[in-house]
Design an enzyme around this catalytic site. Sequence first.
Site, short mmCIF file in Angstrom:
data_model
loop_
_atom_site.label_atom_id
_atom_site.label_comp_id
_atom_site.label_asym_id
_atom_site.label_seq_id
_atom_site.Cartn_x
_atom_site.Cartn_y
_atom_site.Cartn_z
N ASP A 106 -3.55 16.51 -17.52
CA ASP A 106 -3.98 15.17 -17.78
C ASP A 106 -3.41 14.87 -19.15
O ASP A 106 -3.99 15.06 -20.24
CB ASP A 106 -5.40 14.83 -17.65
CG ASP A 106 -5.79 13.48 -18.04
OD1 ASP A 106 -5.24 12.63 -18.72
OD2 ASP A 106 -6.95 13.18 -17.45
N ARG B 59 0.89 -0.94 0.15
CA ARG B 59 0.15 0.03 0.10
C ARG B 59 0.80 1.31 -0.02
O ARG B 59 0.39 2.39 -0.38
CB ARG B 59 -1.05 0.14 1.24
CG ARG B 59 -1.87 1.21 1.18
CD ARG B 59 -2.99 1.45 2.09
NE ARG B 59 -2.43 1.05 3.50
CZ ARG B 59 -1.87 1.86 4.37
NH1 ARG B 59 -1.46 3.02 3.68
NH2 ARG B 59 -1.27 1.52 5.37
C1 LIG Z 1 -10.02 7.16 -18.87
C2 LIG Z 1 -9.41 8.55 -18.48
C3 LIG Z 1 -9.32 8.76 -17.05
C4 LIG Z 1 -9.68 7.83 -15.88
O1 LIG Z 1 -8.90 6.77 -15.65
P1 LIG Z 1 -9.16 5.46 -15.22
O2 LIG Z 1 -7.98 4.63 -15.31
O3 LIG Z 1 -10.54 5.08 -15.76
O4 LIG Z 1 -9.73 5.99 -13.54
C5 LIG Z 1 -8.95 9.89 -16.93
N1 LIG Z 1 -8.51 11.03 -17.95
C6 LIG Z 1 -8.74 10.58 -19.29
C7 LIG Z 1 -8.39 11.66 -20.23
C8 LIG Z 1 -9.15 9.42 -19.78
O5 LIG Z 1 -9.33 8.99 -20.70
#
Ligand SMILES: *Cc1c(COP(=O)(O)O)cnc(C)c1O
Length: 382
Positions: free
Chosen positions: A175, A50
């Site tokens: 992101d 963890r």
């Molecule tokens: C899928 C996605 C997420 C979330 O990711 P998970 O692994 O499903 O939690 C966040 N940002 C973008 C751009 C995504 O395509």
Amino acid sequence: MAIPPSPGPQTLAIHAGAPTPRIHGAGVLPIFQGTLFELGADDPSVRYPRLSNTPNHDALHGKLAALEGAEAALVTASGMAAITSTLLAVAGGGHVLVQDTLYGGTHGFLIHTARTLGLQFDFVDAGRPETWAAKLRPDTKAFYTEAMSNPCLTVADHRAVVAFCRKHQLLGLIDNTFASPCNFTPLALGYDVSLHSATKYLNGHSDVVAGAVIGTRDLVAQVRSRVDHLGGTVDAFTCYLLDRGLKTLPLRIREQNANAQRIAEFLDGHPGVHRVHYPGLSGHPQHARACELFAGHGGVVTADLHDEARAATRLVHRVELFTPTPSLGGVESLVTIPAQTSHAELSRAERQQLGVGEGLVRLSIGIENADDLIADLDRALR
Ligand SMILES: *Cc1c(COP(=O)(O)O)cnc(C)c1O
């Protein structure tokens, strides 16, 4: 394994992060599935899954950091664990500016949960820098964007975001899921933290849920402490699978970039298609920006079909090589209708505002033969 100076991403994807010397000489890092690690006399720190510090975590962190040219990285239990833990760690108790076209899960977290955890936010148009200063507050701590927005692949003014963050002493968070480290290294541009849903391109085989936080040693340590407490960590077997997937990331991305470009060009000239959204097309509103920032334009192509919902539904039913599902980033091609899946909870008017029409079809292009994919789409569109 000694890695040469200035290695390419293909070399890093294979070798970075591997322990030296190799553990018992093993060329592939064994899976440390156990939860018990004896305390060492000279190293009394607790190893425990963890706390994300088994040898499998350590190796994966090294590889993820190397791929984005960063000091440090942390693997998490999902992309959402990476995003939420990072926002809480660096902006919790304060305020953050966020791009107004966000991945649905991130949008949902902000709208429904963030304020109950003491995180305030305001949406901004990430393409209009002149509007940002008006949204600043004394407690604004960060600016959050996405490399390319879903599903219309708008490219934010990332250079302006980074300059704005410098000027106002904000942390720049991005992101980077849609671009992947092979197409965009946001830390080199000046972002502070790059986040990923490793479920998508990083793993690439649609069989792992994981996330990644990549940045400076100090910032990753802050997020790590939050993840330790909130528990969004992964086990060693997941680390092994993700490390395995990462080895072919540069190869997969190269194919996906090339396939997506060809498919975007094919759809762009097709009579059944009203408009194609792909940053690699010269008609895309941020094409020049995408060429300047990205090494490749990614594997997602979105098309607006004439005849709206009927045509979109017909296409999804007729294609044979594209699986209907809203995920993305794997080696197999996928198709989804955002108005009926990721954006179904919004009203028609709200969708219209985001450019998500009823006839919009989003393709996640895999690594199949491009001619086969094009023939499949052509047949389905007739
Ligand atoms: C899928 C996605 C997420 C979330 O990711 P998970 O692994 O499903 O939690 C966040 N940002 C973008 C751009 C995504 O395509």
